[in-house]
Design an enzyme around this catalytic site. Structure first.
Site, PDB file in Angstrom:
ATOM      1  N   CYS A  42      27.961  30.803  39.498  1.00 41.51           N
ATOM      2  CA  CYS A  42      27.373  32.095  39.860  1.00 41.51           C
ATOM      3  C   CYS A  42      25.935  32.161  39.348  1.00 41.51           C
ATOM      4  O   CYS A  42      25.599  31.575  38.325  1.00 41.51           O
ATOM      5  CB  CYS A  42      28.192  33.231  39.256  1.00 41.51           C
ATOM      6  SG  CYS A  42      27.579  34.879  39.736  1.00 41.51           S
ATOM      7  N   ARG A  46      23.916  35.180  32.662  1.00 42.85           N
ATOM      8  CA  ARG A  46      24.719  34.937  31.451  1.00 42.85           C
ATOM      9  C   ARG A  46      25.596  33.698  31.569  1.00 42.85           C
ATOM     10  O   ARG A  46      26.361  33.392  30.661  1.00 42.85           O
ATOM     11  CB  ARG A  46      25.584  36.160  31.164  1.00 42.85           C
ATOM     12  CG  ARG A  46      24.779  37.427  30.917  1.00 42.85           C
ATOM     13  CD  ARG A  46      25.640  38.659  31.015  1.00 42.85           C
ATOM     14  NE  ARG A  46      26.195  38.820  32.362  1.00 42.85           N
ATOM     15  CZ  ARG A  46      26.999  39.815  32.722  1.00 42.85           C
ATOM     16  NH1 ARG A  46      27.363  40.714  31.840  1.00 42.85           N
ATOM     17  NH2 ARG A  46      27.442  39.906  33.968  1.00 42.85           N
ATOM     18  N   HIS A  98      33.224  33.375  36.787  1.00 39.62           N
ATOM     19  CA  HIS A  98      33.276  34.043  35.476  1.00 39.62           C
ATOM     20  C   HIS A  98      33.939  35.402  35.615  1.00 39.62           C
ATOM     21  O   HIS A  98      33.832  36.053  36.652  1.00 39.62           O
ATOM     22  CB  HIS A  98      31.873  34.159  34.869  1.00 39.62           C
ATOM     23  CG  HIS A  98      30.946  35.061  35.632  1.00 39.62           C
ATOM     24  ND1 HIS A  98      30.664  36.351  35.242  1.00 39.62           N
ATOM     25  CD2 HIS A  98      30.249  34.867  36.783  1.00 39.62           C
ATOM     26  CE1 HIS A  98      29.826  36.900  36.108  1.00 39.62           C
ATOM     27  NE2 HIS A  98      29.560  36.019  37.048  1.00 39.62           N
ATOM     28  N   CYS A 101      32.643  39.244  37.153  1.00 38.98           N
ATOM     29  CA  CYS A 101      31.555  38.873  38.070  1.00 38.98           C
ATOM     30  C   CYS A 101      31.103  40.083  38.912  1.00 38.98           C
ATOM     31  O   CYS A 101      31.910  40.719  39.588  1.00 38.98           O
ATOM     32  CB  CYS A 101      32.015  37.740  38.992  1.00 38.98           C
ATOM     33  SG  CYS A 101      30.732  37.196  40.147  1.00 38.98           S
TER      34      CYS A 101
END
Ligand code: CO
Length: 209
Positions: A42, A46, A98, A101
């Site tokens: 993604c 982060r 993650h 998301c």
């Protein structure tokens, strides 16, 4: 002087630090890259591929987009996969999503977000395939996080269904596709244990050639 001078300054310091630790580092990398891994993740700031797996430049080839989606007709992603497997001859492709998301979260509401809603249709498809499982979860956060996992699993399948990956498997060269999900809250990766490493593991309808 520009507004981004501090970034250039940080770059100079970083390059000096790396060179101090390994004087030949950049000279060696300039010759060629030889990564064993392709990371499809993604775009979220982060979730930086290299840092999460503690790898230096040169060790991991990276493609990132919103919600780590692999679309059958996305020339950008397909070109990355082709270059990674045919030229760099990576041995592993990792699809890494993650929890929490934002792309997946956005796909779950019915508001108008503009153009990106077309991209997020891919996530809505994943939701539709697994509607009963998602509906059975009570908690909104649970629904989101399970959909983040299911999205990774679907994208692993999409990678495997490409003619590019299948062509490698037909040659007998080792190539595995893996699905991971990362927790922003504690920095820990979870292997979803959906790895695929051969034609016999994909449904017959998708096998080409
Ligand atoms: Co995301």
């Amino acid at each position: 002087m520009t507004i981004l001078d501090h970034l250039i300054e940080q770059n100079r310091k970083w390059a000096a630090r790396v060179k101090q630790a390994d004087p030949e580092f950049f000279a060696r990398l300039a010759q060629q890259q030889n990564p064993e891994y392709l990371w499809i993740g993604c775009s979220d700031s982060r979730v930086p591929a290299n840092q999460i797996v503690d790898m230096l430049p040169g060790q991991i080839f990276v493609h990132r987009n919103i919600a780590n989606v692999v679309v059958h007709t996305d020339l950008n992603c397909l070109s990355v996969i082709q270059y990674a497997v045919e030229v760099l001859r990576v041995k592993h492709i990792i699809v890494c999503g993650h929890y929490g998301c934002g792309g997946v979260q956005t796909a779950l509401d019915n508001r108008d977000h503009g153009l990106i809603d077309n991209w997020l249709c891919n996530i809505r498809d994943v939701c539709r395939y697994h509607q009963a499982e998602i509906d059975a979860l009570r908690d909104e956060r649970e629904k989101l996080n399970r959909l983040c996992e299911l999205n990774v699993i679907e994208q692993v399948s999409n990678v495997c269904h490409t003619t590019i990956v299948q062509a490698v498997w037909r040659t007998g060269r080792p190539l595995s596709v893996h699905g991971w999900v990362y927790s922003i809250e504690d920095g820990i990766l979870k292997d979803l244990e959906v790895s695929v490493s051969g034609l016999e593991q994909i449904p017959g309808i998708f096998r080409i050639g």
